[in-house]
Design a protein around this motif. Structure first.
Motif, PDB file in Angstrom:
ATOM      1  N   TRP A  73       0.810  -1.216   0.000  1.00  0.00           N
ATOM      2  CA  TRP A  73       0.000   0.000   0.000  1.00  0.00           C
ATOM      3  C   TRP A  73       0.841   1.263   0.000  1.00  0.00           C
ATOM      4  CZ3 TRP A  73       1.292   2.855   4.252  1.00  0.00           C
ATOM      5  CH2 TRP A  73       1.834   2.172   5.327  1.00  0.00           C
ATOM      6  N   PHE A  74       2.154   1.124  -0.026  1.00  0.00           N
ATOM      7  CA  PHE A  74       3.029   2.298   0.062  1.00  0.00           C
ATOM      8  C   PHE A  74       4.013   2.327  -1.103  1.00  0.00           C
ATOM      9  CE2 PHE A  74       6.831   4.528   1.688  1.00  0.00           C
ATOM     10  CZ  PHE A  74       6.245   5.748   2.006  1.00  0.00           C
ATOM     11  N   ALA A  75       4.154   3.500  -1.705  1.00  0.00           N
ATOM     12  CA  ALA A  75       5.130   3.690  -2.794  1.00  0.00           C
ATOM     13  C   ALA A  75       6.082   4.803  -2.408  1.00  0.00           C
ATOM     14  CB  ALA A  75       4.407   4.043  -4.089  1.00  0.00           C
ATOM     15  N   LEU A  76       7.316   4.641  -2.834  1.00  0.00           N
ATOM     16  CA  LEU A  76       8.360   5.591  -2.451  1.00  0.00           C
ATOM     17  C   LEU A  76       9.068   6.104  -3.709  1.00  0.00           C
ATOM     18  CD1 LEU A  76       9.980   6.754   0.044  1.00  0.00           C
ATOM     19  CD2 LEU A  76      11.554   4.832  -0.294  1.00  0.00           C
ATOM     20  N   GLY A  77       9.473   7.335  -3.660  1.00  0.00           N
ATOM     21  CA  GLY A  77      10.253   7.904  -4.763  1.00  0.00           C
ATOM     22  C   GLY A  77      11.085   9.058  -4.259  1.00  0.00           C
ATOM     23  N   GLY A  78      11.709   9.732  -5.175  1.00  0.00           N
ATOM     24  CA  GLY A  78      12.523  10.885  -4.779  1.00  0.00           C
ATOM     25  C   GLY A  78      13.523  11.236  -5.847  1.00  0.00           C
ATOM     26  N   ASN A  92      31.021  39.739 -23.320  1.00  0.00           N
ATOM     27  CA  ASN A  92      31.116  40.871 -22.400  1.00  0.00           C
ATOM     28  C   ASN A  92      30.181  40.737 -21.209  1.00  0.00           C
ATOM     29  OD1 ASN A  92      28.806  41.079 -23.813  1.00  0.00           O
ATOM     30  ND2 ASN A  92      28.968  43.259 -24.279  1.00  0.00           N
ATOM     31  N   ASP A  93      29.686  39.552 -20.965  1.00  0.00           N
ATOM     32  CA  ASP A  93      28.768  39.349 -19.852  1.00  0.00           C
ATOM     33  C   ASP A  93      29.565  39.376 -18.550  1.00  0.00           C
ATOM     34  OD1 ASP A  93      26.955  38.496 -17.949  1.00  0.00           O
ATOM     35  OD2 ASP A  93      25.970  37.101 -19.301  1.00  0.00           O
ATOM     36  N   PRO A  94      29.285  40.332 -17.655  1.00  0.00           N
ATOM     37  CA  PRO A  94      30.063  40.388 -16.410  1.00  0.00           C
ATOM     38  C   PRO A  94      29.820  39.206 -15.496  1.00  0.00           C
ATOM     39  CG  PRO A  94      28.248  41.977 -16.368  1.00  0.00           C
ATOM     40  CD  PRO A  94      28.289  41.416 -17.750  1.00  0.00           C
ATOM     41  N   ASN A  95      28.764  38.457 -15.741  1.00  0.00           N
ATOM     42  CA  ASN A  95      28.448  37.321 -14.863  1.00  0.00           C
ATOM     43  C   ASN A  95      28.988  36.008 -15.395  1.00  0.00           C
ATOM     44  OD1 ASN A  95      27.008  38.979 -13.117  1.00  0.00           O
ATOM     45  ND2 ASN A  95      25.166  38.805 -14.361  1.00  0.00           N
ATOM     46  N   ARG A  96      29.754  36.043 -16.457  1.00  0.00           N
ATOM     47  CA  ARG A  96      30.206  34.785 -17.036  1.00  0.00           C
ATOM     48  C   ARG A  96      31.198  34.090 -16.102  1.00  0.00           C
ATOM     49  NH1 ARG A  96      34.363  35.935 -21.883  1.00  0.00           N
ATOM     50  NH2 ARG A  96      33.402  33.999 -22.521  1.00  0.00           N
ATOM     51  N   GLY A  97      31.157  32.785 -16.133  1.00  0.00           N
ATOM     52  CA  GLY A  97      32.089  32.040 -15.306  1.00  0.00           C
ATOM     53  C   GLY A  97      31.558  30.667 -14.974  1.00  0.00           C
ATOM     54  N   PRO A  98      32.401  29.848 -14.332  1.00  0.00           N
ATOM     55  CA  PRO A  98      31.968  28.494 -13.977  1.00  0.00           C
ATOM     56  C   PRO A  98      30.980  28.517 -12.822  1.00  0.00           C
ATOM     57  CG  PRO A  98      34.167  28.914 -13.137  1.00  0.00           C
ATOM     58  CD  PRO A  98      33.792  30.117 -13.948  1.00  0.00           C
ATOM     59  N   VAL A  99      30.084  27.566 -12.816  1.00  0.00           N
ATOM     60  CA  VAL A  99      29.090  27.465 -11.744  1.00  0.00           C
ATOM     61  C   VAL A  99      28.958  26.010 -11.316  1.00  0.00           C
ATOM     62  CG1 VAL A  99      27.708  29.472 -12.438  1.00  0.00           C
ATOM     63  CG2 VAL A  99      27.200  27.231 -13.393  1.00  0.00           C
ATOM     64  N   LEU A 100      28.552  25.823 -10.084  1.00  0.00           N
ATOM     65  CA  LEU A 100      28.288  24.493  -9.541  1.00  0.00           C
ATOM     66  C   LEU A 100      27.229  24.674  -8.458  1.00  0.00           C
ATOM     67  CD1 LEU A 100      29.121  21.460  -9.393  1.00  0.00           C
ATOM     68  CD2 LEU A 100      30.720  22.128  -7.598  1.00  0.00           C
ATOM     69  N   PHE A 101      26.135  23.960  -8.572  1.00  0.00           N
ATOM     70  CA  PHE A 101      25.083  24.208  -7.589  1.00  0.00           C
ATOM     71  C   PHE A 101      24.182  22.990  -7.404  1.00  0.00           C
ATOM     72  CE2 PHE A 101      23.897  25.815 -11.730  1.00  0.00           C
ATOM     73  CZ  PHE A 101      22.624  25.331 -11.956  1.00  0.00           C
ATOM     74  N   PRO A 102      23.671  22.829  -6.174  1.00  0.00           N
ATOM     75  CA  PRO A 102      22.656  21.792  -5.939  1.00  0.00           C
ATOM     76  C   PRO A 102      21.327  22.245  -6.519  1.00  0.00           C
ATOM     77  CG  PRO A 102      22.973  23.067  -3.950  1.00  0.00           C
ATOM     78  CD  PRO A 102      23.965  23.593  -4.956  1.00  0.00           C
ATOM     79  N   MET A 103      20.475  21.309  -6.873  1.00  0.00           N
ATOM     80  CA  MET A 103      19.182  21.671  -7.452  1.00  0.00           C
ATOM     81  C   MET A 103      18.013  21.106  -6.657  1.00  0.00           C
ATOM     82  SD  MET A 103      20.050  21.094 -11.472  1.00  0.00           S
ATOM     83  CE  MET A 103      18.554  21.857 -12.086  1.00  0.00           C
ATOM     84  N   GLN A 104      18.135  19.875  -6.240  1.00  0.00           N
ATOM     85  CA  GLN A 104      16.971  19.244  -5.640  1.00  0.00           C
ATOM     86  C   GLN A 104      17.401  18.071  -4.769  1.00  0.00           C
ATOM     87  OE1 GLN A 104      14.431  17.305  -8.496  1.00  0.00           O
ATOM     88  NE2 GLN A 104      12.651  17.323  -7.150  1.00  0.00           N
ATOM     89  N   ALA A 105      16.715  17.905  -3.652  1.00  0.00           N
ATOM     90  CA  ALA A 105      16.902  16.721  -2.799  1.00  0.00           C
ATOM     91  C   ALA A 105      15.570  16.481  -2.098  1.00  0.00           C
ATOM     92  CB  ALA A 105      18.022  16.943  -1.795  1.00  0.00           C
ATOM     93  N   GLU A 106      14.737  15.694  -2.712  1.00  0.00           N
ATOM     94  CA  GLU A 106      13.388  15.491  -2.193  1.00  0.00           C
ATOM     95  C   GLU A 106      13.025  14.011  -2.182  1.00  0.00           C
ATOM     96  OE1 GLU A 106      10.714  19.387  -3.204  1.00  0.00           O
ATOM     97  OE2 GLU A 106      11.014  17.969  -4.839  1.00  0.00           O
ATOM     98  N   VAL A 107      12.182  13.646  -1.226  1.00  0.00           N
ATOM     99  CA  VAL A 107      11.647  12.295  -1.140  1.00  0.00           C
ATOM    100  C   VAL A 107      10.132  12.379  -1.228  1.00  0.00           C
ATOM    101  CG1 VAL A 107      11.403  10.268   0.343  1.00  0.00           C
ATOM    102  CG2 VAL A 107      13.571  11.495   0.272  1.00  0.00           C
ATOM    103  N   SER A 108       9.543  11.443  -1.942  1.00  0.00           N
ATOM    104  CA  SER A 108       8.083  11.397  -2.073  1.00  0.00           C
ATOM    105  C   SER A 108       7.570  10.057  -1.555  1.00  0.00           C
ATOM    106  CB  SER A 108       7.660  11.549  -3.540  1.00  0.00           C
ATOM    107  OG  SER A 108       8.065  12.794  -4.049  1.00  0.00           O
ATOM    108  N   GLY A 109       6.415  10.115  -0.925  1.00  0.00           N
ATOM    109  CA  GLY A 109       5.763   8.895  -0.468  1.00  0.00           C
ATOM    110  C   GLY A 109       4.283   8.942  -0.787  1.00  0.00           C
ATOM    111  N   ALA A 110       3.733   7.812  -1.174  1.00  0.00           N
ATOM    112  CA  ALA A 110       2.299   7.739  -1.470  1.00  0.00           C
ATOM    113  C   ALA A 110       1.731   6.528  -0.764  1.00  0.00           C
ATOM    114  CB  ALA A 110       2.057   7.633  -2.972  1.00  0.00           C
ATOM    115  N   ALA A 111       0.681   6.770   0.006  1.00  0.00           N
ATOM    116  CA  ALA A 111       0.041   5.681   0.766  1.00  0.00           C
ATOM    117  C   ALA A 111      -1.378   5.498   0.275  1.00  0.00           C
ATOM    118  CB  ALA A 111       0.051   6.017   2.252  1.00  0.00           C
ATOM    119  N   ARG A 112      -1.706   4.271  -0.053  1.00  0.00           N
ATOM    120  CA  ARG A 112      -3.096   3.965  -0.428  1.00  0.00           C
ATOM    121  C   ARG A 112      -3.912   3.755   0.835  1.00  0.00           C
ATOM    122  NH1 ARG A 112      -3.053  -0.511  -5.104  1.00  0.00           N
ATOM    123  NH2 ARG A 112      -5.301  -0.258  -4.882  1.00  0.00           N
ATOM    124  N   LEU A 113      -5.030   4.455   0.910  1.00  0.00           N
ATOM    125  CA  LEU A 113      -5.905   4.400   2.071  1.00  0.00           C
ATOM    126  C   LEU A 113      -7.187   3.670   1.695  1.00  0.00           C
ATOM    127  CD1 LEU A 113      -5.394   8.121   3.156  1.00  0.00           C
ATOM    128  CD2 LEU A 113      -4.150   6.114   3.987  1.00  0.00           C
TER     129      LEU A 113
END
Lengths: 379, 136
Positions: A73-78, A92-113
């Motif tokens: 009755w339970f499903a899990l994801g993330g 000429n973009d003053p913001n140009r340059g290398p980047v590194l960043f996190p985007m998402q860290a989520e868990v999902s759960g679904a319970a059938r009732l």
């Protein structure tokens, strides 16, 4: 330093949605592969089979590779995502340059009732607020680092099935338009489904193999982080006029304290089976009325072609145009996107995303762009 | 009839910037979609404590810091508006001439026409901002 600024600003800049590229090319409806009637999030049994068959090395697609026995009755994801690359393509973009960043860290759960009810929750790390007012503006309010982006109770007439009537109440993104996973696409950013645009709402959704309708009434979340500041309603209807062709219509009304927006649009999809190419597009007209005075009419369009290659590759070529005010010249924004997805395993995806952007075809402002490599791990 | 149609088309094409020069319109039509995005100057993220997705937020950002419109680029905090909009921090940062090298928005520059429109709004008295600030 500038790169660090970009890192800070772009941090945790994505949430999971479905791949509409898979509709018609792999299956007919979002619910064929996902538990949510909107698509995205936890995969059902068919969705797990599809990702296993699509990926280069299709290992066990279940959560934690089947090492954890979950009750029926339970499903899990993330989803966990991070990206790095180069930002600011213009010389000429003053913001140009290398980047590194996190985007998402989520868990999902679904319970059938019992009695055809179910509960769905997605929670995890989100982009936190900057420091509290009056303190260091560069500090992070850690109280806002963890949040539940989605939580809803659902009733459906076919218990656990992919088709039929769905009634949802809770916090979710109203179904509207194509809903690409890339939140920077114009039809999402400017077209009524922005990043973190979840709201509290009630949705009536009927999904059949050849058509579907989603109607949602919503109010903005007064407690938790959201970019949906208004209250209103959205409707999206799609008719799959053939097994490989679908057309849709959409409308949305959104009322904030500062403006009123009316969205109206169309979507279209066609899968060229002989070429193994899916082409889909969305066009919208938006009328914005500023409460204090003034109004504008906007139009936008986004066209995406997806080519499916062996060994888990999918190539997306997208073109977008956004006109923020149709009577004022030289404001039009254009983008060209080239995204190369590689579904390496049932759980691991690498995405090379590339964008070139311009205003008024290069006459309206300096152009820019980026090239980012994104790592996506699906639990 | 063709001439009339052509005249109408030319008139439409020649339509220049007649957008209302008010804080509310500048915020809702330009700042909110370009600067007030989720991970930047939205109400809940308020990067650098600046909010640009609501009129109240934009006003507070300008009012609280006194730097966006009132402080000139030479770094002095002054109580009177700069003589020239192009000397304000807001203009410098969207124009890319900020002395610290920052250009906003980070992801894509504003249209030149929007930058000019904001400049003209400031030069014309920053309607909405000055009236509210001046009433305090």
């Amino acid at each position: 330093m500038r790169a660090l600024i970009v890192i800070a600003v772009l941090a945790i800049a994505s949430t999971a949605h479905a791949y509409p590229q898979f509709q018609l090319s792999k299956d007919q409806t979002c619910t064929s592969c996902h538990l949510s009637p909107a698509g995205g999030g936890i995969l059902n049994e068919n969705g797990l089979n599809v990702i296993q068959a699509t990926s280069w090395r299709g290992d066990d697609p279940t959560p934690f590779y089947g090492a954890v026995n979950l009750p029926s009755w339970f499903a899990l994801g993330g989803d966990i995502r991070a990206a790095g690359g180069y930002y600011g393509a213009a010389q000429n973009d003053p913001n140009r340059g290398p980047v590194l960043f996190p985007m998402q860290a989520e868990v999902s759960g679904a319970a059938r009732l019992p009695a055809h009810f179910s509960l769905y929750v997605t929670a995890g790390l989100i982009d936190p607020e900057q420091g509290p007012d009056g303190e260091d503006p560069n500090s992070i309010n850690t109280d806002t680092l963890f949040a539940s982006r989605e939580h809803w109770v659902q009733w459906q007439d076919s218990d656990g099935g992919a088709l039929g009537l769905f009634v949802r109440a809770g916090r979710f993104m109203p179904v509207f338009g194509l809903r690409f996973v890339e939140h920077v696409d114009f039809d999402r950013r400017y077209g009524g489904t922005p990043l973190y645009g979840e709201a509290y709402g009630v949705a009536l959704e009927e999904i059949q193999s050849s058509w579907e309708v989603h109607a949602t009434a919503f109010v903005h979340d007064p407690w938790q982080a959201t970019t949906e500041l208004g209250d209103g309603a959205a409707i999206y209807a799609e008719d799959r006029i053939a097994g490989t062709t679908a057309i849709g219509i959409e409308a949305k009304y959104d009322r904030t304290t500062d403006d009123r927006k009316i969205y109206a649009g169309v979507t279209a999809k066609h899968y060229f089976a002989s070429l193994n190419v899916l082409v889909q597009g969305e066009g919208e007209y938006i009328h914005q009325q500023v409460v204090a005075g003034g109004a504008n009419d906007q139009i936008l369009g986004y066209l995406l072609g997806s080519y499916y290659l062996p060994s888990g590759f999918m190539i997306d070529l997208g073109l977008g145009e956004y006109e923020p005010d149709i009577v004022t010249r030289n404001l039009t924004q254009q983008v060209a996107d080239l995204n190369i997805h590689w579904f390496a395993t049932s759980h691991v995806e690498l995405i090379l995303t590339n964008r070139l952007a311009a205003t008024a075809w290069g006459e309206g402002s300096p152009g820019t762009g980026y090239s980012l490599l994104q790592l996506h791990y699906r639990i | 009839m063709k001439c009339l149609l052509l005249a109408c088309l030319l008139a439409a094409c020649a339509h220049d910037d007649e957008r209302p020069e008010t804080l509310a319109y500048v915020t809702e039509a330009i700042l909110a979609p370009n600067c007030g995005t989720a991970n930047c100057h939205s109400t809940w993220k308020h990067e650098e404590d600046d909010v640009f997705d609501t009129v109240a937020g934009a006003l507070a950002a300008m009012q609280n810091k006194n730097r966006l419109l009132l402080a000139c680029q030479h770094g002095q905090i002054v109580l009177d508006p700069c003589d020239d909009a192009r000397e304000t921090y807001l203009y410098a940062v969207i124009d890319g001439s900020d002395r610290f090298g920052n250009r906003m928005p980070l992801d894509q520059p504003l249209a030149n026409k929007d930058i000019k429109f904001i400049s003209e709004w400031i030069d014309s008295g920053a309607d909405g901002y000055v009236s509210l600030v001046g009433s305090n």
